[in-house]
Design a protein around this motif. Structure first.
Motif, PDB file in Angstrom:
ATOM      1  N   PHE A  61       0.831  -1.203   0.000  1.00 55.99           N
ATOM      2  CA  PHE A  61       0.000   0.000   0.000  1.00 55.99           C
ATOM      3  C   PHE A  61       0.870   1.260   0.000  1.00 55.99           C
ATOM      4  O   PHE A  61       0.586   2.230  -0.706  1.00 55.99           O
ATOM      5  CB  PHE A  61      -0.943   0.007   1.209  1.00 55.99           C
ATOM      6  CG  PHE A  61      -1.942  -1.106   1.195  1.00 55.99           C
ATOM      7  CD1 PHE A  61      -3.004  -1.100   0.293  1.00 55.99           C
ATOM      8  CD2 PHE A  61      -1.817  -2.175   2.071  1.00 55.99           C
ATOM      9  CE1 PHE A  61      -3.924  -2.139   0.266  1.00 55.99           C
ATOM     10  CE2 PHE A  61      -2.736  -3.219   2.063  1.00 55.99           C
ATOM     11  CZ  PHE A  61      -3.794  -3.204   1.156  1.00 55.99           C
ATOM     12  N   THR A  62       1.941   1.236   0.777  1.00 55.38           N
ATOM     13  CA  THR A  62       2.876   2.362   0.816  1.00 55.38           C
ATOM     14  C   THR A  62       3.571   2.517  -0.531  1.00 55.38           C
ATOM     15  O   THR A  62       3.739   3.634  -1.034  1.00 55.38           O
ATOM     16  CB  THR A  62       3.909   2.157   1.944  1.00 55.38           C
ATOM     17  OG1 THR A  62       3.216   2.048   3.186  1.00 55.38           O
ATOM     18  CG2 THR A  62       4.902   3.306   2.003  1.00 55.38           C
ATOM     19  N   LEU A  64       2.410   1.651  -3.447  1.00 54.61           N
ATOM     20  CA  LEU A  64       1.425   2.223  -4.371  1.00 54.61           C
ATOM     21  C   LEU A  64       1.260   3.723  -4.158  1.00 54.61           C
ATOM     22  O   LEU A  64       1.222   4.496  -5.122  1.00 54.61           O
ATOM     23  CB  LEU A  64       0.075   1.529  -4.196  1.00 54.61           C
ATOM     24  CG  LEU A  64      -0.040   0.135  -4.792  1.00 54.61           C
ATOM     25  CD1 LEU A  64      -1.343  -0.521  -4.330  1.00 54.61           C
ATOM     26  CD2 LEU A  64       0.028   0.191  -6.302  1.00 54.61           C
ATOM     27  N   ASP A  65       1.160   4.148  -2.907  1.00 58.34           N
ATOM     28  CA  ASP A  65       1.015   5.576  -2.604  1.00 58.34           C
ATOM     29  C   ASP A  65       2.194   6.380  -3.137  1.00 58.34           C
ATOM     30  O   ASP A  65       2.019   7.442  -3.727  1.00 58.34           O
ATOM     31  CB  ASP A  65       0.874   5.810  -1.105  1.00 58.34           C
ATOM     32  CG  ASP A  65      -0.489   5.418  -0.566  1.00 58.34           C
ATOM     33  OD1 ASP A  65      -1.444   5.293  -1.374  1.00 58.34           O
ATOM     34  OD2 ASP A  65      -0.604   5.238   0.660  1.00 58.34           O
ATOM     35  N   ARG A  66       3.387   5.869  -2.944  1.00 60.79           N
ATOM     36  CA  ARG A  66       4.579   6.594  -3.411  1.00 60.79           C
ATOM     37  C   ARG A  66       4.671   6.586  -4.934  1.00 60.79           C
ATOM     38  O   ARG A  66       5.077   7.581  -5.528  1.00 60.79           O
ATOM     39  CB  ARG A  66       5.833   6.002  -2.774  1.00 60.79           C
ATOM     40  CG  ARG A  66       5.897   6.297  -1.293  1.00 60.79           C
ATOM     41  CD  ARG A  66       7.237   6.011  -0.726  1.00 60.79           C
ATOM     42  NE  ARG A  66       7.209   6.135   0.716  1.00 60.79           N
ATOM     43  CZ  ARG A  66       8.179   5.716   1.511  1.00 60.79           C
ATOM     44  NH1 ARG A  66       9.267   5.155   0.988  1.00 60.79           N
ATOM     45  NH2 ARG A  66       8.086   5.855   2.811  1.00 60.79           N
ATOM     46  N   ARG A  68       2.221   6.623  -7.012  1.00 63.07           N
ATOM     47  CA  ARG A  68       1.228   7.575  -7.535  1.00 63.07           C
ATOM     48  C   ARG A  68       1.774   8.996  -7.591  1.00 63.07           C
ATOM     49  O   ARG A  68       1.283   9.829  -8.353  1.00 63.07           O
ATOM     50  CB  ARG A  68      -0.031   7.550  -6.681  1.00 63.07           C
ATOM     51  CG  ARG A  68      -0.865   6.332  -6.904  1.00 63.07           C
ATOM     52  CD  ARG A  68      -2.185   6.436  -6.145  1.00 63.07           C
ATOM     53  NE  ARG A  68      -2.913   5.184  -6.257  1.00 63.07           N
ATOM     54  CZ  ARG A  68      -3.280   4.430  -5.232  1.00 63.07           C
ATOM     55  NH1 ARG A  68      -3.030   4.819  -4.003  1.00 63.07           N
ATOM     56  NH2 ARG A  68      -3.926   3.314  -5.429  1.00 63.07           N
ATOM     57  N   GLN A  69       2.774   9.290  -6.797  1.00 61.69           N
ATOM     58  CA  GLN A  69       3.361  10.629  -6.745  1.00 61.69           C
ATOM     59  C   GLN A  69       4.435  10.833  -7.818  1.00 61.69           C
ATOM     60  O   GLN A  69       4.910  11.950  -7.999  1.00 61.69           O
ATOM     61  CB  GLN A  69       3.956  10.889  -5.366  1.00 61.69           C
ATOM     62  CG  GLN A  69       2.934  10.834  -4.257  1.00 61.69           C
ATOM     63  CD  GLN A  69       3.559  10.861  -2.878  1.00 61.69           C
ATOM     64  OE1 GLN A  69       4.725  11.211  -2.715  1.00 61.69           O
ATOM     65  NE2 GLN A  69       2.794  10.489  -1.868  1.00 61.69           N
ATOM     66  N   GLU A  70       4.814   9.768  -8.511  1.00 62.60           N
ATOM     67  CA  GLU A  70       5.890   9.846  -9.502  1.00 62.60           C
ATOM     68  C   GLU A  70       5.317   9.883 -10.920  1.00 62.60           C
ATOM     69  O   GLU A  70       4.364   9.185 -11.229  1.00 62.60           O
ATOM     70  CB  GLU A  70       6.818   8.641  -9.359  1.00 62.60           C
ATOM     71  CG  GLU A  70       7.515   8.568  -8.022  1.00 62.60           C
ATOM     72  CD  GLU A  70       8.399   7.349  -7.891  1.00 62.60           C
ATOM     73  OE1 GLU A  70       8.670   6.687  -8.907  1.00 62.60           O
ATOM     74  OE2 GLU A  70       8.808   7.051  -6.758  1.00 62.60           O
ATOM     75  N   SER A  73       5.919   6.309 -12.965  1.00 60.63           N
ATOM     76  CA  SER A  73       5.540   5.055 -12.319  1.00 60.63           C
ATOM     77  C   SER A  73       5.003   4.053 -13.344  1.00 60.63           C
ATOM     78  O   SER A  73       4.345   4.431 -14.313  1.00 60.63           O
ATOM     79  CB  SER A  73       4.514   5.287 -11.219  1.00 60.63           C
ATOM     80  OG  SER A  73       3.309   5.743 -11.770  1.00 60.63           O
TER      81      SER A  73
END
Length: 83
Positions: A61-62, A64-66, A68-70, A73
Motif C-alpha cells: 500500500f505504501t 502504491l502511494d509513493r 502515484r506521486q511519480e 511510475s
C-alpha cells in the motif's frame, strides 16, 4: 517485450513468476522489499510491476502511494494472498 519488476518477499513466488515471464521474452527484475522496489523502479523504469501487499521495508500500500506521486511510475498489478 516488456521490462517487468516482480516484487514479492516469497522467493518461490518470485521465481515462478520470473521464470514464466522470462520464458515469454520479458526482461525481469526482482525485489523482495518494498523500499528496494521503489528504488529499483526509479532506476530501472519498468513497464509493469507485479506487487505483493505484504512486504518488509514498506508494504504494498505504501509502495502504491509513493508510485502515484511519480510521473514515471509503471502500471501495477497487485498480487497477494490477502483474503
Amino acid at each position: 517485450m516488456a521490462r517487468i519488476l516482480v516484487v514479492d518477499d516469497d522467493p518461490d513466488i518470485r521465481t515462478i513468476l520470473a521464470d514464466r515471464l522470462a520464458a515469454s521474452g520479458h526482461e525481469i527484475v526482482e525485489e523482495a522489499d518494498g523500499l528496494k522496489a521503489l528504488e529499483t523502479s526509479a532506476r530501472e523504469l519498468p513497464d509493469l510491476m507485479l506487487l505483493d501487499l505484504d512486504l518488509p521495508g514498506a508494504d504494498g500500500f505504501t509502495v502504491l502511494d509513493r508510485l502515484r506521486q511519480e510521473s514515471t511510475s509503471p502500471t501495477v498489478v497487485v498480487i497477494t494472498a490477502f483474503a
